[in-house]
Write an enzyme that holds these catalytic residues in place. Structure first.
Site, PDB file in Angstrom:
ATOM      1  N   CYS A   1       0.865  -1.228   0.087  1.00 19.56           N
ATOM      2  CA  CYS A   1      -0.130  -0.052   0.097  1.00 19.56           C
ATOM      3  C   CYS A   1       1.005   1.317   0.084  1.00 19.56           C
ATOM      4  O   CYS A   1       1.457   1.557   0.974  1.00 19.56           O
ATOM      5  CB  CYS A   1      -1.082   0.053   1.255  1.00 19.56           C
ATOM      6  SG  CYS A   1      -1.973   1.453   1.379  1.00 19.56           S
TER       7      CYS A   1
ATOM      8  N   CYS B   1       0.025   3.830   2.589  1.00 22.80           N
ATOM      9  CA  CYS B   1       0.320   3.593   4.073  1.00 22.80           C
ATOM     10  C   CYS B   1       1.739   3.811   4.160  1.00 22.80           C
ATOM     11  O   CYS B   1       2.269   4.043   5.265  1.00 22.80           O
ATOM     12  CB  CYS B   1      -0.249   2.217   4.356  1.00 22.80           C
ATOM     13  SG  CYS B   1      -2.211   2.180   4.204  1.00 22.80           S
TER      14      CYS B   1
END
Length: 207
Positions: free
Chosen positions: A168, A171
């Protein structure tokens, strides 16, 4: 067909590769039955077995910017993330022996679960690049991030490693910035992410 399957089945008592056996001993896995991937390497005495043992040993035992307990808790998070119970149990026992508490072990599990939630959600937002999705409140409860037992810096580092494994970008970027703001060095971040990568590779062989 059944006979052929049995012919190629190994157990710890039949593993003849000393390097692989030493790796299992280092990880405190006494009753390992080789996976298909492990058998493929063992049957040809693959040179990669030595590489794998060296890489695992280096990230768990020779880190400059992570202590032994931190290294094992990060490794535990990878095992939890990959749902590999055998390594999860091994790293749990090794982490406890290195001074980790039951509360810290539990928080590693909780953090890994939360990151799996967030990684999917924020990766979707990043992929779509639509204002509607980006402007909606996430509505995901994340109270464990406020005052973690592991400490804010290490919790963020743990989150970064799991997010890196799960791919991700949002993130990873967010947690990298946060962990630096909480006092970590880029060298510590680099070492932690490398540990996550190596343990993921270990899971690929053993799992």
């Amino acid at each position: 067909m059944h006979k052929q399957k049995n012919e190629y089945t190994m157990s710890t008592t039949t593993i003849q590769n000393e390097t692989f056996t030493n790796l299992l001993n280092d990880l405190n896995i006494p009753d390992y039955v080789p996976s298909a991937n492990a058998q493929a390497l063992l049957q040809v005495e693959a040179r990669y077995i030595k590489d794998l043992k060296i890489n695992v040993g280096n990230v768990l035992n020779n880190a400059q910017y992570l202590n032994r307990k931190e290294s094992l808790l990060l490794a535990l998070a990878v095992a939890v993330n990959e749902r590999f119970t055998l390594l999860q149990e091994a790293f749990t026992q090794l982490a406890l022996a290195a001074g980790a508490t039951e509360a810290e072990i539990a928080e590693v599990v909780a953090c890994t679960s939360l990151m799996n939630t967030n990684n999917i959600f924020y990766r979707f937002r990043h992929f779509m690049k639509k204002d509607f999705y980006s402007n909606q409140q996430a509505g995901i409860k994340m109270s464990i991030m406020m005052n973690p037992v592991l400490g804010k810096e290490f919790f963020e580092l743990l989150s970064l490693v799991v997010s890196s494994i799960n791919g991700c970008e949002m993130c990873v970027t967010s947690h990298e910035q946060s962990v630096l703001q909480h006092g970590a060095s880029e060298s510590r971040v680099f070492e932690a992410v490398k540990l996550g990568a190596v343990i993921k590779g270990l899971v690929t062989v053993l799992g």
